[in-house]
Motif scaffolding. Structure first.
Motif, PDB file in Angstrom:
ATOM      1  N   THR A 267       0.850  -1.187   0.000  1.00 54.57           N
ATOM      2  CA  THR A 267       0.000   0.000   0.000  1.00 54.57           C
ATOM      3  C   THR A 267       0.888   1.241   0.000  1.00 54.57           C
ATOM      4  O   THR A 267       2.085   1.171   0.315  1.00 54.57           O
ATOM      5  CB  THR A 267      -0.912   0.026   1.230  1.00 54.57           C
ATOM      6  OG1 THR A 267      -0.095   0.206   2.419  1.00 54.57           O
ATOM      7  CG2 THR A 267      -1.708  -1.270   1.370  1.00 54.57           C
ATOM      8  N   GLU A 268       0.309   2.396  -0.322  1.00 56.47           N
ATOM      9  CA  GLU A 268       1.088   3.634  -0.295  1.00 56.47           C
ATOM     10  C   GLU A 268       1.564   3.956   1.114  1.00 56.47           C
ATOM     11  O   GLU A 268       2.656   4.488   1.303  1.00 56.47           O
ATOM     12  CB  GLU A 268       0.264   4.797  -0.858  1.00 56.47           C
ATOM     13  CG  GLU A 268       0.122   4.775  -2.363  1.00 56.47           C
ATOM     14  CD  GLU A 268       1.466   4.801  -3.088  1.00 56.47           C
ATOM     15  OE1 GLU A 268       2.373   5.537  -2.633  1.00 56.47           O
ATOM     16  OE2 GLU A 268       1.608   4.078  -4.091  1.00 56.47           O
ATOM     17  N   GLU A 269       0.762   3.609   2.124  1.00 64.76           N
ATOM     18  CA  GLU A 269       1.175   3.830   3.512  1.00 64.76           C
ATOM     19  C   GLU A 269       2.397   2.975   3.844  1.00 64.76           C
ATOM     20  O   GLU A 269       3.344   3.454   4.493  1.00 64.76           O
ATOM     21  CB  GLU A 269       0.024   3.491   4.462  1.00 64.76           C
ATOM     22  CG  GLU A 269       0.351   3.746   5.930  1.00 64.76           C
ATOM     23  CD  GLU A 269      -0.761   3.316   6.866  1.00 64.76           C
ATOM     24  OE1 GLU A 269      -0.846   3.890   7.978  1.00 64.76           O
ATOM     25  OE2 GLU A 269      -1.535   2.416   6.500  1.00 64.76           O
ATOM     26  N   GLN A 270       2.389   1.742   3.391  1.00 62.04           N
ATOM     27  CA  GLN A 270       3.539   0.865   3.628  1.00 62.04           C
ATOM     28  C   GLN A 270       4.777   1.357   2.886  1.00 62.04           C
ATOM     29  O   GLN A 270       5.884   1.350   3.434  1.00 62.04           O
ATOM     30  CB  GLN A 270       3.190  -0.564   3.207  1.00 62.04           C
ATOM     31  CG  GLN A 270       2.181  -1.248   4.113  1.00 62.04           C
ATOM     32  CD  GLN A 270       1.596  -2.502   3.506  1.00 62.04           C
ATOM     33  OE1 GLN A 270       1.683  -2.730   2.294  1.00 62.04           O
ATOM     34  NE2 GLN A 270       0.957  -3.320   4.334  1.00 62.04           N
ATOM     35  N   LEU A 271       4.596   1.784   1.649  1.00 60.87           N
ATOM     36  CA  LEU A 271       5.724   2.299   0.875  1.00 60.87           C
ATOM     37  C   LEU A 271       6.316   3.536   1.537  1.00 60.87           C
ATOM     38  O   LEU A 271       7.538   3.698   1.599  1.00 60.87           O
ATOM     39  CB  LEU A 271       5.276   2.624  -0.550  1.00 60.87           C
ATOM     40  CG  LEU A 271       4.967   1.425  -1.445  1.00 60.87           C
ATOM     41  CD1 LEU A 271       4.340   1.903  -2.752  1.00 60.87           C
ATOM     42  CD2 LEU A 271       6.219   0.609  -1.734  1.00 60.87           C
ATOM     43  N   HIS A 272       5.456   4.394   2.043  1.00 60.23           N
ATOM     44  CA  HIS A 272       5.949   5.591   2.736  1.00 60.23           C
ATOM     45  C   HIS A 272       6.762   5.203   3.963  1.00 60.23           C
ATOM     46  O   HIS A 272       7.838   5.785   4.210  1.00 60.23           O
ATOM     47  CB  HIS A 272       4.775   6.483   3.153  1.00 60.23           C
ATOM     48  CG  HIS A 272       5.197   7.673   3.968  1.00 60.23           C
ATOM     49  ND1 HIS A 272       5.828   8.771   3.418  1.00 60.23           N
ATOM     50  CD2 HIS A 272       5.110   7.931   5.297  1.00 60.23           C
ATOM     51  CE1 HIS A 272       6.096   9.650   4.353  1.00 60.23           C
ATOM     52  NE2 HIS A 272       5.673   9.168   5.512  1.00 60.23           N
ATOM     53  N   HIS A 273       6.302   4.219   4.706  1.00 58.61           N
ATOM     54  CA  HIS A 273       7.033   3.823   5.909  1.00 58.61           C
ATOM     55  C   HIS A 273       8.375   3.196   5.545  1.00 58.61           C
ATOM     56  O   HIS A 273       9.382   3.445   6.237  1.00 58.61           O
ATOM     57  CB  HIS A 273       6.211   2.841   6.740  1.00 58.61           C
ATOM     58  CG  HIS A 273       6.823   2.573   8.080  1.00 58.61           C
ATOM     59  ND1 HIS A 273       6.919   3.533   9.071  1.00 58.61           N
ATOM     60  CD2 HIS A 273       7.416   1.457   8.588  1.00 58.61           C
ATOM     61  CE1 HIS A 273       7.522   3.017  10.128  1.00 58.61           C
ATOM     62  NE2 HIS A 273       7.837   1.759   9.861  1.00 58.61           N
ATOM     63  N   ILE A 274       8.419   2.402   4.491  1.00 55.23           N
ATOM     64  CA  ILE A 274       9.695   1.843   4.039  1.00 55.23           C
ATOM     65  C   ILE A 274      10.666   2.969   3.706  1.00 55.23           C
ATOM     66  O   ILE A 274      11.851   2.922   4.076  1.00 55.23           O
ATOM     67  CB  ILE A 274       9.472   0.913   2.832  1.00 55.23           C
ATOM     68  CG1 ILE A 274       8.747  -0.364   3.279  1.00 55.23           C
ATOM     69  CG2 ILE A 274      10.801   0.572   2.153  1.00 55.23           C
ATOM     70  CD1 ILE A 274       8.225  -1.210   2.138  1.00 55.23           C
ATOM     71  N   ARG A 275      10.180   4.008   3.027  1.00 53.78           N
ATOM     72  CA  ARG A 275      11.046   5.148   2.700  1.00 53.78           C
ATOM     73  C   ARG A 275      11.526   5.856   3.956  1.00 53.78           C
ATOM     74  O   ARG A 275      12.663   6.340   4.019  1.00 53.78           O
ATOM     75  CB  ARG A 275      10.301   6.129   1.784  1.00 53.78           C
ATOM     76  CG  ARG A 275      10.102   5.617   0.380  1.00 53.78           C
ATOM     77  CD  ARG A 275       9.667   6.722  -0.558  1.00 53.78           C
ATOM     78  NE  ARG A 275       8.327   7.204  -0.285  1.00 53.78           N
ATOM     79  CZ  ARG A 275       7.210   6.696  -0.806  1.00 53.78           C
ATOM     80  NH1 ARG A 275       7.276   5.657  -1.644  1.00 53.78           N
ATOM     81  NH2 ARG A 275       6.028   7.206  -0.525  1.00 53.78           N
ATOM     82  N   MET A 276      10.686   5.910   4.972  1.00 59.20           N
ATOM     83  CA  MET A 276      11.094   6.586   6.199  1.00 59.20           C
ATOM     84  C   MET A 276      12.116   5.756   6.982  1.00 59.20           C
ATOM     85  O   MET A 276      12.989   6.313   7.657  1.00 59.20           O
ATOM     86  CB  MET A 276       9.866   6.901   7.069  1.00 59.20           C
ATOM     87  CG  MET A 276       8.909   7.906   6.423  1.00 59.20           C
ATOM     88  SD  MET A 276       9.673   9.478   5.907  1.00 59.20           S
ATOM     89  CE  MET A 276       9.929   9.194   4.149  1.00 59.20           C
ATOM     90  N   LEU A 277      12.025   4.430   6.897  1.00 60.42           N
ATOM     91  CA  LEU A 277      13.075   3.594   7.483  1.00 60.42           C
ATOM     92  C   LEU A 277      14.398   3.826   6.748  1.00 60.42           C
ATOM     93  O   LEU A 277      15.466   3.883   7.372  1.00 60.42           O
ATOM     94  CB  LEU A 277      12.688   2.119   7.417  1.00 60.42           C
ATOM     95  CG  LEU A 277      11.485   1.671   8.246  1.00 60.42           C
ATOM     96  CD1 LEU A 277      11.226   0.180   8.029  1.00 60.42           C
ATOM     97  CD2 LEU A 277      11.688   1.956   9.731  1.00 60.42           C
TER      98      LEU A 277
END
Length: 360
Positions: A250-260
């Motif tokens: 999901t876009e929320e998951q992708l955003h969190h991966i980028r923040m990691l």
């Protein structure tokens, strides 16, 4: 006065995750400081990628694209370390990038001293250790894994989970940022600097595989919210499956991966600062060329983040992968410059050789 060179490579460092390259929200104070004190190259592109081709270009100054891919150094290749041999120049390679140690590839050739920290991605040093204190399922969203297997096949998913398991076997004993690879690698570099003969020149290449995946920054190590995405409620996915992201994340998951990933970049910046402080404390700024480089960036999702791709898979030429940071500081060079001219990875070797006064 002897001249010295320090090159620090941060693998997979995307240029637009540095404040000095225009990112307004990430914290990279030491990279930004290096840019203020030296020169920032706005249009640096990797000549060949990923890991090995780029390093061949950097160490030899030779073009690799369309000529040589993932190959060993050859007898025809002359590296910076080769040119230092037999001269009053101390050389050291301090690294945790496992691809430097591929059998018969010879990329440690010519260095007087070599230090390697075992266990990063692709170096299965902990393969046979028991996984006791962490669980693979705590770092994988079930629906993502299922969707990836349907799209790419069960074998691809199995390979990803196997690598994640080996990764976690080591990380289960980490307790703070000091346990991370970049901390150990930069720490070894600081220790080396304290041993050099100050009456002679030295050439030090530091190669940090961070911020390469897996993205397991201090917040994950310490069980805290990611500072760049503190309200995220899902599982951290430090080793996301490579390939197309559509229908997998999901876009929320992708955003969190980028923040990691961003938090890992900030961690690298912190230890860069420790290295820079050591250089300053020793008075080496007055005679040392200091370069920061990377081999490539990362695909990290949709749109400008990754054109629908996760990590380094073809096609290569997208901006987020091929455009890399390059920062340089040296005595006699006007600080605060931003150079728009095109430069590339194979420019590293001639720059270092000119500074050290060596060459063919």
């Amino acid at each position: 006065m002897p001249k010295n060179t320090i090159v620090i490579m941060f693998d997979s460092l995307q240029f637009n995750y540095l404040g000095c390259y225009g990112n307004k929200w990430i914290k990279t104070p030491n990279m930004d400081r290096l840019a203020r004190e030296g020169v920032l190259f706005e249009n640096c592109y990797t000549e060949g990628l990923p890991t090995v081709p780029c390093r061949r270009a950097m160490h030899t100054g030779r073009y690799t694209l369309q000529k040589a891919g993932w190959v060993p150094l050859s007898e025809e290749d002359t590296t910076i370390a080769d040119l230092c041999w037999g001269r009053p120049i101390q050389t050291a390679l301090i690294f945790d990038c496992p691809n430097y140690r591929l059998p018969k590839f010879g990329y440690t050739r010519g260095f007087d001293k070599v230090w390697f920290t075992r266990g990063h991605e692709a170096d299965n040093y902990y393969e046979y250790d028991p996984l006791i204190n962490l669980k693979i399922e705590d770092f994988v969203e079930e629906e993502c894994a299922k969707a990836y297997a349907e799209k790419m096949g069960e074998g691809a998913l199995k390979g990803n989970l196997a690598e994640l398991g080996i990764f976690l076997k080591q990380r289960q004993y980490w307790r703070s940022k000091e346990d991370h690879f970049v901390a150990k690698t930069v720490g070894a570099a600081v220790n080396y600097l304290n041993t050099v003969d100050r009456e002679k020149s030295f050439f030090l290449w530091i190669d940090s595989f961070d911020p390469h995946e897996p993205w397991y920054p201090p917040s994950v190590t310490e069980g805290k919210p990611c500072p760049y995405d503190p309200d995220y409620k899902g599982k951290p996915q430090p080793y996301p499956c490579e390939g197309p992201v559509d229908g997998v994340f999901t876009e929320e998951q992708l955003h969190h991966i980028r923040m990691l990933y961003a938090e890992t970049v900030t961690l690298c910046d912190e230890f860069l600062g420790r290295l820079m402080d050591q250089v300053k404390e020793m008075g080496l700024e007055n005679d040392t060329l200091f370069m920061l480089v990377s081999d490539h960036g990362e695909h990290l999702g949709n749109g400008e983040h990754g054109h629908g791709i996760m990590t380094k898979v073809r096609p290569w030429p997208y901006e987020e992968l091929a455009h890399t940071p390059m920062l340089l500081r040296a005595p006699g060079i006007k600080p605060g410059q931003r150079i728009k001219s095109f430069v590339q990875s194979c420019d590293v070797a001639p720059t270092v050789c000119e500074w050290l006064g060596i060459g063919i």
